[in-house]
Design a protein around this motif. Structure first.
Motif, PDB file in Angstrom:
ATOM      1  N   THR A 107       0.875  -1.185   0.000  1.00 24.26           N
ATOM      2  CA  THR A 107       0.000   0.000   0.000  1.00 24.26           C
ATOM      3  C   THR A 107       0.902   1.222   0.000  1.00 24.26           C
ATOM      4  O   THR A 107       1.392   1.624   1.047  1.00 24.26           O
ATOM      5  CB  THR A 107      -0.882   0.028   1.249  1.00 24.26           C
ATOM      6  N   PHE A 108       1.152   1.759  -1.155  1.00 25.83           N
ATOM      7  CA  PHE A 108       2.048   2.905  -1.223  1.00 25.83           C
ATOM      8  C   PHE A 108       1.531   3.875  -2.274  1.00 25.83           C
ATOM      9  O   PHE A 108       1.347   3.510  -3.421  1.00 25.83           O
ATOM     10  CB  PHE A 108       3.466   2.436  -1.602  1.00 25.83           C
ATOM     11  N   ALA A 109       1.241   5.094  -1.854  1.00 23.73           N
ATOM     12  CA  ALA A 109       0.809   6.098  -2.816  1.00 23.73           C
ATOM     13  C   ALA A 109       1.165   7.452  -2.241  1.00 23.73           C
ATOM     14  O   ALA A 109       1.036   7.664  -1.044  1.00 23.73           O
ATOM     15  CB  ALA A 109      -0.687   6.011  -3.058  1.00 23.73           C
TER      16      ALA A 109
ATOM     17  N   CYS B 174      -1.940  11.868  -6.634  1.00 22.54           N
ATOM     18  CA  CYS B 174      -3.154  11.638  -7.424  1.00 22.54           C
ATOM     19  C   CYS B 174      -3.306  10.202  -7.921  1.00 22.54           C
ATOM     20  O   CYS B 174      -4.377   9.640  -7.875  1.00 22.54           O
ATOM     21  CB  CYS B 174      -3.202  12.575  -8.618  1.00 22.54           C
TER      22      CYS B 174
ATOM     23  N   ILE C 110      -5.213   7.660  -5.930  1.00 25.67           N
ATOM     24  CA  ILE C 110      -6.668   7.587  -5.945  1.00 25.67           C
ATOM     25  C   ILE C 110      -7.111   6.628  -7.046  1.00 25.67           C
ATOM     26  O   ILE C 110      -8.018   5.816  -6.863  1.00 25.67           O
ATOM     27  CB  ILE C 110      -7.274   8.988  -6.173  1.00 25.67           C
ATOM     28  N   GLU C 111      -6.447   6.707  -8.210  1.00 33.25           N
ATOM     29  CA  GLU C 111      -6.799   5.781  -9.282  1.00 33.25           C
ATOM     30  C   GLU C 111      -6.382   4.352  -8.910  1.00 33.25           C
ATOM     31  O   GLU C 111      -7.040   3.396  -9.300  1.00 33.25           O
ATOM     32  CB  GLU C 111      -6.125   6.207 -10.599  1.00 33.25           C
TER      33      GLU C 111
ATOM     34  N   MET D  42      -6.636   3.243  -5.916  1.00 25.99           N
ATOM     35  CA  MET D  42      -7.747   2.806  -5.071  1.00 25.99           C
ATOM     36  C   MET D  42      -8.920   2.350  -5.930  1.00 25.99           C
ATOM     37  O   MET D  42      -9.617   1.400  -5.584  1.00 25.99           O
ATOM     38  CB  MET D  42      -8.185   3.954  -4.153  1.00 25.99           C
ATOM     39  N   CYS D  43      -9.135   3.059  -7.072  1.00 26.40           N
ATOM     40  CA  CYS D  43     -10.208   2.652  -7.980  1.00 26.40           C
ATOM     41  C   CYS D  43      -9.931   1.259  -8.536  1.00 26.40           C
ATOM     42  O   CYS D  43     -10.858   0.479  -8.757  1.00 26.40           O
ATOM     43  CB  CYS D  43     -10.342   3.639  -9.137  1.00 26.40           C
TER      44      CYS D  43
ATOM     45  N   GLY E  76      -8.541  -1.046  -6.993  1.00 23.16           N
ATOM     46  CA  GLY E  76      -8.861  -1.993  -5.925  1.00 23.16           C
ATOM     47  C   GLY E  76     -10.344  -2.092  -5.635  1.00 23.16           C
ATOM     48  O   GLY E  76     -10.782  -3.031  -5.003  1.00 23.16           O
ATOM     49  N   ALA E  77     -11.123  -1.088  -6.103  1.00 18.82           N
ATOM     50  CA  ALA E  77     -12.543  -1.056  -5.751  1.00 18.82           C
ATOM     51  C   ALA E  77     -13.385  -1.854  -6.736  1.00 18.82           C
ATOM     52  O   ALA E  77     -12.859  -2.580  -7.570  1.00 18.82           O
ATOM     53  CB  ALA E  77     -13.013   0.390  -5.682  1.00 18.82           C
ATOM     54  N   ALA E  78     -14.701  -1.667  -6.649  1.00 18.36           N
ATOM     55  CA  ALA E  78     -15.637  -2.608  -7.260  1.00 18.36           C
ATOM     56  C   ALA E  78     -15.505  -2.742  -8.775  1.00 18.36           C
ATOM     57  O   ALA E  78     -15.525  -3.837  -9.300  1.00 18.36           O
ATOM     58  CB  ALA E  78     -17.052  -2.185  -6.905  1.00 18.36           C
ATOM     59  N   ARG E  79     -15.335  -1.633  -9.506  1.00 19.02           N
ATOM     60  CA  ARG E  79     -15.443  -1.766 -10.963  1.00 19.02           C
ATOM     61  C   ARG E  79     -14.231  -2.442 -11.597  1.00 19.02           C
ATOM     62  O   ARG E  79     -14.371  -3.421 -12.313  1.00 19.02           O
ATOM     63  CB  ARG E  79     -15.661  -0.409 -11.612  1.00 19.02           C
TER      64      ARG E  79
ATOM     65  N   PRO F  36      -7.497   3.428 -14.494  1.00 16.41           N
ATOM     66  CA  PRO F  36      -7.466   2.087 -13.908  1.00 16.41           C
ATOM     67  C   PRO F  36      -7.182   1.003 -14.945  1.00 16.41           C
ATOM     68  O   PRO F  36      -6.443   0.056 -14.660  1.00 16.41           O
ATOM     69  CB  PRO F  36      -8.861   1.932 -13.318  1.00 16.41           C
TER      70      PRO F  36
ATOM     71  N   TYR G 288      -6.225  16.832  -5.341  1.00 14.80           N
ATOM     72  CA  TYR G 288      -6.740  16.117  -6.515  1.00 14.80           C
ATOM     73  C   TYR G 288      -8.175  15.684  -6.335  1.00 14.80           C
ATOM     74  O   TYR G 288      -8.857  15.388  -7.290  1.00 14.80           O
ATOM     75  CB  TYR G 288      -5.850  14.920  -6.860  1.00 14.80           C
TER      76      TYR G 288
ATOM     77  N   MET H 137     -16.745   3.937  -3.390  1.00 17.66           N
ATOM     78  CA  MET H 137     -16.013   3.956  -4.649  1.00 17.66           C
ATOM     79  C   MET H 137     -16.911   3.556  -5.814  1.00 17.66           C
ATOM     80  O   MET H 137     -16.769   4.069  -6.917  1.00 17.66           O
ATOM     81  CB  MET H 137     -14.808   2.998  -4.594  1.00 17.66           C
TER      82      MET H 137
END
Lengths: 211, 546
Positions: free
Chosen positions: A57-59, A62, A65-66, A68-69, A71-74, A162, B245, B308
Motif C-alpha cells: 500500500t504505497f501512494a 493523485c 486515488i486511481e 484505489m479505484c 482496488g474497488a468494485a469496478r 485504472p 486532486y 467507490m
C-alpha cells in the motif's frame, strides 16, 4: 525466439505491446540452455507466483486515488489475484510507485524497496514516477524513480487510468511467467549500502560528541 | 454598524488605506502585531492566509484577515509589511494571536528565510533540514542540492530553534528540545495506510494516551507555487488540479475565476452553470471517498467499496464531457474547454435520485451501527473558537457551528442564482465531535444534489466559452479569489507585474490548517482514536504540501 506458453487469461499474446522486449529477455535467460526438469518446475512455480502478487500500500498523490479505484468494485484487481495489499514491505512482492517522489521522500522509498523480500518488482505509475512528469522543472522532485530503484513496468498517464494500470499489471504478470525462478537475475543496486552506513555512523558520532 | 474603513482608521490612525480589491494597509514591521491585535478585538479573528513575498530589494509578508462574526464575514482586510534586510530578515510573529499563523510563518521561513521574532518553532516545514538556500527568493539557485540518499536524522527534527528580542532590542537565539528525554515518541507515517497520504506524525504517548503530536510535512512538496512563476496563466491551470486532486475541478475553477476577474473577461452563463455542476459533483465524489476511507479506517471495508462504486458514476459523467476522470481539465480561462456532451443533462438527472437512494443505504449501513457510533461520539471535540483560531474551514468548521461557507459568504459563478442552505451543526453548543464531522459530509452530499438539480434544469444556452486573447497578460496588481472546495476555503492569490507570467502565486490550502488541528484534537485521547479523528478531518496531503 518465440515466447513460449505465455498465456494470460482473456487476452491474446499478439494483443500486447512490447513483445520483442520479452523475446529478448527470454533469449538472455536461455543463453546457457535450459534444464528440462527445472524448466517445467519453473513454469509451475511462476504460474503460482504470477497470480498471487501482493502489492504494497504505497501512494503519494493523485495516482494513488486511481490505484484505489483499481482496488474497488469496478476495476477490481482481485480478479488477477493481486488484491491483498500489504501495509508492511516485508510481506509485499510489488511496489506500485503511484505519485511524485520528492527529495524528502526519496530515502524513504529506497528503504521501503530495500526492506522488501526478493523476488520483488516495481511498477512506476504516472508521469511523475516515470520522469518527474509535469513537475520536471521543480526544485524538489526526483526526475523519475528509476534514479533510485530499478523499475520493471512503466505505466504512463497523468493520472493513469485504472485500465492502464490493469494492463501494466498484466505485463508484469507476463514477465514473471517468463522468469526462471531458480536463477533469478540480480537487480542492480544503485546506492552503495556501505557508503550510507559509514555516513550514518559518522553523523551519529557527531551527535554524540556535541552532547 | 462600523464600516471597514472606520475600523482601520481607528486601529491604525494616520495610515493611508489603499483601495485595491480589498482595503490594504502597509505598515512598518514593528506595528503589524499591534494592529493585528486591535483588529482581532474588532472581530477580525480569522487569518485567511499569510503570504511571503520577494519584492526584489525587500522581503515581505502579506496578511489576509477576515472575520467569523456575521456582520464582517464577507470583508477582507489586507496588511502588508516588509524588511529591507535580505541577509538576516526579521519580522514579528502573530502566532500568539492566530494559531494558524504557526505553520504559515514556518512556511514563509522555509521559502524566503524570513525569521519571526517570538515564534516558538522556527524549523523548516517542507524542505529537508539540510537544504541549502531559500527556493522562493528570486536570486536563489536550488540546483546545489543533490538527490539525498539518507533520511533526516531525528536530532535535526527535535532541535527547535527560536528567536526572541528584549525591550532593549537585543536579539537572542536559542535551541530547545521538542520532546523531553523521558517521553515515549512513536513515529506514525510517512508510509502508513491511515495517514491518507505521506504525512509523518511523531506522537508522544503516555500508555496509549496521546500527549503531543508533531506533524512533519514535506514528503510531497513539489514546489507548484514556485514553478507557476515561470508559466503562463493557462499553463498553471493543470497544476491547480494536482494540488488537492479530490477537488481538482473546484481548484481549477478558482484559478480561472481569478484570472478572468483580473483581466475582465465576461464568462457565458452556460459555462458558469456547468462549472458549478462540476464543482458539486466533484464535492460529492470527494465526500464519498472521504466517507469510504474514514469507515475503512474503522474496519468497514464494505463502506469503502460502496463509496467507490457510486463515485464511478460521477467519473463516467466527467469522462463523457471532459475526457478526464479524476483530472477533468474542463474549465479554461474564459469558459469551458468544449461544450457538454449531449448525454450530460440526462446522466446528471439520472444520478440525482440514485444518489439520494444510496445515501439512505449508507446511513442504514454505517451511521446507525452502534459500534461505529460509539467510537465516534464524544471524541475529538473542536470548539468554534478553536476552529476559527486554527482556520479549519469547510465541513470541519461547520460541524462546530462556524458559518464559513464561501459559497454563501462571497457567492461566485452561479451560486447567487440558486437557493441552498449552508449545512451547519451544533449552532447552539458551538462545538463538534468526530460524529458531527462524519455526519455533516453526508448532509452536504444531499445539499449538493439539491444544488445540481436546480442548475441542471435551467442550463442557459449562450455559448460555452468567451473569446479570449491568445496571450493573457494581467494588469499589474494583486488578485485574490476564494472558493469553497471539498475541504474548506481554497484561495488563489496572484501578484502580477503586467507580464504574461505571474510574479507570485499563492494557494491557500485548507488541508494544512486541518492537519494543524490534529494536535489539539487528539490530546488526551487514545492513539486508536487518532486514526478516526484524522479520517474525520479528511485532509489531502499534497494540498497541504503544495
Amino acid at each position: 525466439m518465440e515466447v513460449k506458453n505465455l498465456r494470460v487469461k482473456s487476452m491474446k499474446n499478439e494483443d500486447f505491446n512490447n513483445n520483442d522486449y520479452l523475446e529478448k529477455y527470454v533469449e538472455e535467460l536461455h543463453k546457457g540452455g535450459v534444464n528440462v526438469a527445472i524448466g517445467v518446475l519453473d513454469d509451475v512455480i511462476n504460474w503460482g507466483r504470477s497470480h498471487s502478487v501482493w502489492p504494497l500500500t504505497f501512494a503519494t498523490s493523485c495516482c494513488g486515488i486511481e490505484f484505489m479505484c483499481v482496488g474497488a468494485a469496478r476495476a477490481d484487481f482481485a480478479r488477477f489475484g493481486w488484491e491483498v495489499t500489504r501495509n508492511s514491505p516485508r510481506q509485499a512482492d510489488v511496489i506500485f510507485v503511484a505519485g511524485t517522489i520528492v527529495y524528502k521522500m526519496a530515502p524513504v522509498l529506497k528503504r521501503l524497496y530495500d526492506q522488501m523480500a526478493e523476488p520483488k518488482y516495481v511498477i512506476a505509475i504516472g508521469g511523475c514516477a516515470i520522469s518527474g512528469g509535469p513537475f520536471k522543472d521543480s526544485y524538489n522532485v526526483v526526475q523519475g524513480v528509476d534514479k533510485i530503484i530499478p523499475v520493471d513496468v512503466y505505466v504512463p498517464g497523468c493520472p493513469s487510468r485504472p485500465n492502464a494500470m490493469l494492463y501494466g499489471m498484466m505485463q508484469m504478470e507476463r514477465k514473471i511467467k517468463l522468469e526462471s525462478f531458480f536463477k533469478l537475475p540480480k537487480k542492480p543496486i544503485i546506492t552503495k549500502e556501505e557508503e550510507i552506513r559509514a555516513q550514518i555512523d559518522e553523523e551519529s558520532k557527531d551527535v554524540k560528541t556535541s552532547k | 454598524m462600523k464600516t471597514i474603513k472606520d475600523i482601520i482608521s481607528a486601529v491604525a490612525p494616520g495610515v493611508a488605506i489603499e483601495e485595491a480589491q480589498y482595503p490594504t494597509v502597509t505598515l512598518d514591521p514593528d506595528k503589524v502585531r499591534g494592529v493585528a491585535a486591535k483588529l482581532k478585538e474588532e472581530g477580525f479573528d480569522y487569518l485567511i492566509s499569510l503570504t511571503g513575498m520577494d519584492y526584489g530589494d525587500k522581503l515581505g509578508v502579506i496578511y489576509h484577515l477576515s472575520s467569523s462574526a456575521n456582520e464582517h464575514k464577507q470583508d477582507v482586510i489586507v496588511l502588508k509589511t516588509s524588511t529591507a534586510d535580505r541577509e538576516n530578515p526579521l519580522l514579528y510573529t502573530v502566532c500568539d494571536l492566530f494559531k494558524s499563523a504557526d505553520l504559515y510563518e514556518r512556511e514563509v521561513f522555509d521559502f524566503f528565510g524570513i525569521r519571526f521574532i517570538n515564534h516558538p518553532d522556527m524549523r523548516r516545514i517542507f524542505l529537508r533540514s539540510d537544504w541549502k538556500g531559500f527556493p522562493f527568493r528570486k536570486d536563489d539557485d536550488p540546483s546545489v542540492n543533490a538527490v539525498p540518499c539518507t533520511n533526516v536524522t531525528p536530532s535535526d527534527l527535535e532541535n527547535v530553534p527560536s528567536i526572541t528580542i528584549d525591550s532593549d532590542g537585543n536579539v537572542t537565539e536559542k535551541d530547545k528540545m521538542l520532546f523531553g528525554n523521558n517521553e515515549y515518541v512513536v513515529n506514525f507515517g510517512p508510509q502508513h495506510p491511515a495517514t491518507h497520504g505521506v504525512l509523518h506524525l511523531r506522537v508522544s504517548l503516555d500508555g496509549e494516551i496521546v500527549k503531543k503530536i508533531d506533524p512533519n510535512f514535506g514528503y510531497i512538496h513539489r514546489g507548484i507555487e514556485k514553478m507557476s512563476e515561470k508559466l503562463t496563466y493557462p499553463q498553471i491551470l493543470p497544476y491547480t488540479e494536482r494540488l488537492d486532486y479530490l477537488s481538482g475541478s473546484i481548484n481549477r475553477h478558482a484559478m480561472c475565476m481569478c484570472v478572468e476577474k483580473a483581466a475582465g473577461f465576461e464568462v457565458p452563463q452556460r459555462a458558469q452553470y456547468v462549472r458549478c455542476i462540476l464543482d458539486e459533483l466533484t464535492r460529492i465524489a470527494s465526500h464519498l471517498l472521504g466517507w469510504g476511507c474514514m469507515c475503512m479506517d474503522m474496519g468497514a471495508i464494505t463502506a469503502f467499496i460502496y463509496g467507490m462504486r457510486d463515485r464511478e458514476h460521477i467519473m463516467d459523467i466527467f469522462e463523457e464531457s471532459a475526457g478526464g476522470r479524476l483530472m477533468t481539465g474542463y474549465s479554461v480561462i474564459g469558459g469551458l474547454a468544449q461544450d457538454v456532451h449531449p448525454n450530460f443533462v440526462n446522466r446528471v438527472k439520472e444520478f440525482i435520485p440514485y444518489m439520494r437512494k444510496m445515501l439512505k443505504e449508507y446511513h442504514i449501513l454505517f451511521t446507525g451501527n452502534p459500534i461505529a457510533a460509539n467510537r465516534m461520539h464524544g471524541i475529538g471535540w473542536l470548539t468554534k473558537e478553536e476552529a476559527v483560531a486554527l482556520g479549519t474551514t469547510g465541513p470541519t468548521g461547520r460541524a462546530s457551528g462556524w458559518s464559513c461557507d464561501v459559497r454563501k459568504i462571497a457567492p461566485y459563478a452561479a451560486y447567487d442564482k440558486i437557493k441552498f442552505n449552508e449545512i451547519l451543526r451544533n449552532t447552539d453548543t458551538l462545538k463538534g465531535d468526530t460524529f458531527d464531522r462524519y455526519y455533516i459530509r453526508l448532509d452536504e452530499v444531499l445539499e449538493s444534489l439539491n444544488i445540481i438539480e436546480q442548475l441542471v434544469n435551467n442550463l442557459p444556452d449562450d455559448g460555452f466559452r468567451a473569446k479570449v486573447p491568445p496571450i493573457i497578460k494581467l494588469p499589474a496588481g494583486e488578485y485574490h479569489q476564494r472558493v469553497e472546495n471539498a475541504r474548506g476555503d481554497f484561495d488563489v492569490f496572484i501578484s502580477s507585474d503586467g507580464n504574461k507570467n505571474p510574479y507570485r502565486v499563492k494557494f491557500r490550502s485548507p488541508c494544512m490548517t486541518l492537519i494543524s488541528a490534529l494536535d489539539p484534537l487528539c490530546r488526551n485521547e487514545k492513539i486508536a482514536d487518532l486514526i478516526m479523528i484524522g479520517g474525520s478531518l479528511d485532509y489531502v496531503i499534497p494540498c497541504a504540501d503544495r
